[in-house]
Design an enzyme around this catalytic site. Structure first.
Site, PDB file in Angstrom:
ATOM      1  N   TYR A   1       0.865  -1.184   0.000  1.00 55.70           N
ATOM      2  CA  TYR A   1       0.000   0.000   0.000  1.00 55.70           C
ATOM      3  C   TYR A   1       0.897   1.229   0.000  1.00 55.70           C
ATOM      4  O   TYR A   1       1.870   1.297   0.750  1.00 55.70           O
ATOM      5  CB  TYR A   1      -0.883   0.001   1.252  1.00 55.70           C
ATOM      6  CG  TYR A   1      -1.755   1.237   1.397  1.00 55.70           C
ATOM      7  CD1 TYR A   1      -2.834   1.451   0.535  1.00 55.70           C
ATOM      8  CD2 TYR A   1      -1.501   2.173   2.398  1.00 55.70           C
ATOM      9  CE1 TYR A   1      -3.634   2.577   0.679  1.00 55.70           C
ATOM     10  CE2 TYR A   1      -2.307   3.301   2.544  1.00 55.70           C
ATOM     11  CZ  TYR A   1      -3.371   3.497   1.680  1.00 55.70           C
ATOM     12  OH  TYR A   1      -4.170   4.611   1.823  1.00 55.70           O
TER      13      TYR A   1
ATOM     14  N   ASP B   1       9.317   2.681  -0.813  1.00 56.18           N
ATOM     15  CA  ASP B   1       8.333   3.376   0.011  1.00 56.18           C
ATOM     16  C   ASP B   1       8.646   3.029   1.465  1.00 56.18           C
ATOM     17  O   ASP B   1       8.296   1.958   1.957  1.00 56.18           O
ATOM     18  CB  ASP B   1       6.919   2.933  -0.371  1.00 56.18           C
ATOM     19  CG  ASP B   1       5.863   3.603   0.506  1.00 56.18           C
ATOM     20  OD1 ASP B   1       6.241   4.260   1.500  1.00 56.18           O
ATOM     21  OD2 ASP B   1       4.670   3.457   0.198  1.00 56.18           O
TER      22      ASP B   1
ATOM     23  N   LYS C   1       4.927   9.092   8.565  1.00 49.94           N
ATOM     24  CA  LYS C   1       4.879   8.509   9.909  1.00 49.94           C
ATOM     25  C   LYS C   1       5.994   9.043  10.828  1.00 49.94           C
ATOM     26  O   LYS C   1       5.930  10.183  11.255  1.00 49.94           O
ATOM     27  CB  LYS C   1       4.860   6.984   9.836  1.00 49.94           C
ATOM     28  CG  LYS C   1       3.635   6.483   9.019  1.00 49.94           C
ATOM     29  CD  LYS C   1       3.444   4.996   9.081  1.00 49.94           C
ATOM     30  CE  LYS C   1       2.404   4.498   8.095  1.00 49.94           C
ATOM     31  NZ  LYS C   1       1.031   4.581   8.502  1.00 49.94           N
TER      32      LYS C   1
HETATM   33  N1  PMP Z   1       3.053   4.114   2.163  1.00 51.61           N
HETATM   34  C1  PMP Z   1       3.054   3.216   3.170  1.00 51.61           C
HETATM   35  C2  PMP Z   1       4.059   2.106   3.163  1.00 51.61           C
HETATM   36  C3  PMP Z   1       2.125   3.343   4.213  1.00 51.61           C
HETATM   37  O1  PMP Z   1       2.137   2.427   5.206  1.00 51.61           O
HETATM   38  C4  PMP Z   1       1.203   4.413   4.183  1.00 51.61           C
HETATM   39  C5  PMP Z   1       0.175   4.609   5.280  1.00 51.61           C
HETATM   40  N2  PMP Z   1      -0.114   3.555   6.077  1.00 51.61           N
HETATM   41  C6  PMP Z   1       1.258   5.317   3.121  1.00 51.61           C
HETATM   42  C7  PMP Z   1       2.195   5.136   2.139  1.00 51.61           C
HETATM   43  C8  PMP Z   1       0.321   6.487   3.053  1.00 51.61           C
HETATM   44  O2  PMP Z   1       0.641   7.414   4.019  1.00 51.61           O
HETATM   45  P1  PMP Z   1      -0.477   8.452   4.511  1.00 51.61           P
HETATM   46  O3  PMP Z   1      -1.526   7.660   5.210  1.00 51.61           O
HETATM   47  O4  PMP Z   1       0.293   9.369   5.425  1.00 51.61           O
HETATM   48  O5  PMP Z   1      -0.980   9.169   3.311  1.00 51.61           O
END
Ligand code: PMP
Length: 421
Positions: free
Chosen positions: A139, A234, A262
């Site tokens: 994701y 990512d 995060k």
């Molecule tokens: N990439 C990863 C690996 C994530 O875990 C998340 C959120 N859980 C995101 C992107 C998206 O980040 P955000 O919720 O701050 O938009």
């Protein structure tokens, strides 16, 4: 007493501002929290829980760490937003570039989604190609091109993708299984000259935690380099979580671009993307690839991130490893004693206990878990004062605020709960 969820549902779709919060993966209604301190959160009825969600990863120092709170207070008194350069942006950027091997330049945005969206645009702009490779069950936020066979809430809710994404856009994204470099090689053999980027969570966290198989990331690095494809890690979840230099620091592999979120914001809204100077300088104003933000580099958020990264020295990572290994061992033993088939995957302070036996190496393995049993485990733990992610397909996060007593209490709660399953 007011039913807070009912009240919220009258004005907020589904009563929540992000889908997984709605408890659809485990049943029941979400808890409303009022207070967080250290490793604990307290709900509106005054019940306290040991928290392993940690705002889905940002709170590696726990709730309300004094250094982070003091930093935010000091900055708030000096102004909450300028929409103009301020020193704290450079301070945090230096801290990031110092730590992350693949980052010579970093641009701050306000969420992980914005980071991956911008990195994809940059990769497309820099290569002049349109197609992407993404990994099944990973994701990357709710970016149109990446919301194809995604993990996290999309997986929890059992959605194949999302309406609202034009088919011609989704068709530009090739999806391959995690830990399968041969599948990547096949796509690149066929379409290598059209692929702008391969984006991957170097340690998958959004189908539950799945570590990369030995040699997997190395092969992705080789294959992408061979075909002139931008390799994007990512690291929104893994960045500053599994090592001071993220997964790339832990495994010693440099991607072309990296995305963060995060932990980098210490609980305030921050995302970032970074990489080699020659690629990053193609973003406006130096280059033609446009990306901007009214609140990007917001000083409150920068200060929270700066103070949080400042707490993360080698001792901190050693302590996270120690506590997390104790928790994993305790949970394993508890499952074994209860005669329940479970597999626990962990990298540093992120872990998932899957309710099924055998190795979990990809999306197919993860989704074969017993999600009904997870739901009962979740509710049993909740009753006993332990707050886990309301979905089988998420990580549990240990923070520096967790104590040995917290771990012991969690393992006892798990032993009791598992005995009832
Ligand atoms: N990439 C990863 C690996 C994530 O875990 C998340 C959120 N859980 C995101 C992107 C998206 O980040 P955000 O919720 O701050 O938009």
């Amino acid at each position: 007493m007011v039913d807070e969820f009912e009240r919220a549902r009258r004005v907020i779709p589904g009563g929540v501002n992000s889908p997984v919060r709605a408890f659809k993966g485990v049943g029941g209604t979400p808890i409303f929290f009022e207070h967080g301190a250290g490793s604990r959160v307290t709900d509106t009825s005054g019940k306290s829980y040991i928290d392993y969600v940690g705002s889905w990863g940002p709170l590696i120092a726990g709730h309300g760490h004094p250094a982070v709170v003091k930093g935010i207070q000091e900055q708030a008194a000096n102004g909450t937003s300028f929409g103009a350069p301020c020193r704290i942006e450079t301070d945090l950027a230096e801290r990031v570039c110092e730590r992350v091997p693949g980052c010579e330049r970093v641009r701050f945005v306000s969420s992980g989604t914005e980071a991956t969206m911008s990195a994809i645009r940059l990769a497309r702009g820099a290569t002049g190609r349109d197609e992407l490779i993404k990994i099944e069950g990973c994701y990357h936020g709710h970016v149109d091109s990446l919301l194809v066979q995604a993990g996290s809430g999309v997986l929890t809710l059992g959605l194949p993708g999302s309406p609202g994404i034009p088919a011609p856009l989704a068709e530009l994204t090739h999806v391959v299984p995690f830990n399968d470099a041969d599948a990547v090689e096949r796509v690149l053999k066929d379409r290598g000259d059209r692929v702008a980027a391969l984006i991957v969570e170097p340690i998958a966290g959004n189908m539950g935690v799945i570590p990369p198989a030995p040699g997997y990331l190395e092969r992705l690095r080789e294959l992408t380099a061979e075909h002139g494809v931008t390799l994007i890690f990512d690291e929104v979840m893994t960045g500053f979580r599994v090592h001071r230099g993220g997964a790339q620091g832990r495994f010693g592999i440099e991607p072309d671009l990296s995305c963060f979120g995060k932990v980098i914001g210490g609980g305030l809204p921050v995302g970032a993307y970074g990489g080699r100077a020659d690629v990053m300088e193609q973003i406006a104003p130096g280059g033609p690839v446009y990306q901007a933000g009214t609140l990007s580099g917001n000083p409150l958020a920068m200060r929270a991130g700066f103070e949080t990264l400042g707490l993360l020295d080698d001792d901190a990572y050693r302590e996270l490893e120690r506590l997390s290994a104790r928790l994993q061992d305790g949970l394993r033993q508890a499952a074994e004693s209860a005669g329940i088939e479970a597999t626990s995957n962990r990298v540093g302070s992120m872990m998932t206990t899957f309710f099924r036996g055998g190795e979990i190496t990809n999306y197919a393995d993860a989704t074969a878990s017993d999600t009904d049993r997870y739901a009962r485990f979740f509710h049993g733990m909740l009753e006993r004062g332990v707050y886990l992610a309301p979905s089988q397909f998420e990580a549990a996060f240990v923070s520096l605020a967790h104590s040995d007593d917290d771990i012991d209490a969690t393992v006892s709660a798990a032993a009791e709960t598992l005995a009832t399953l």
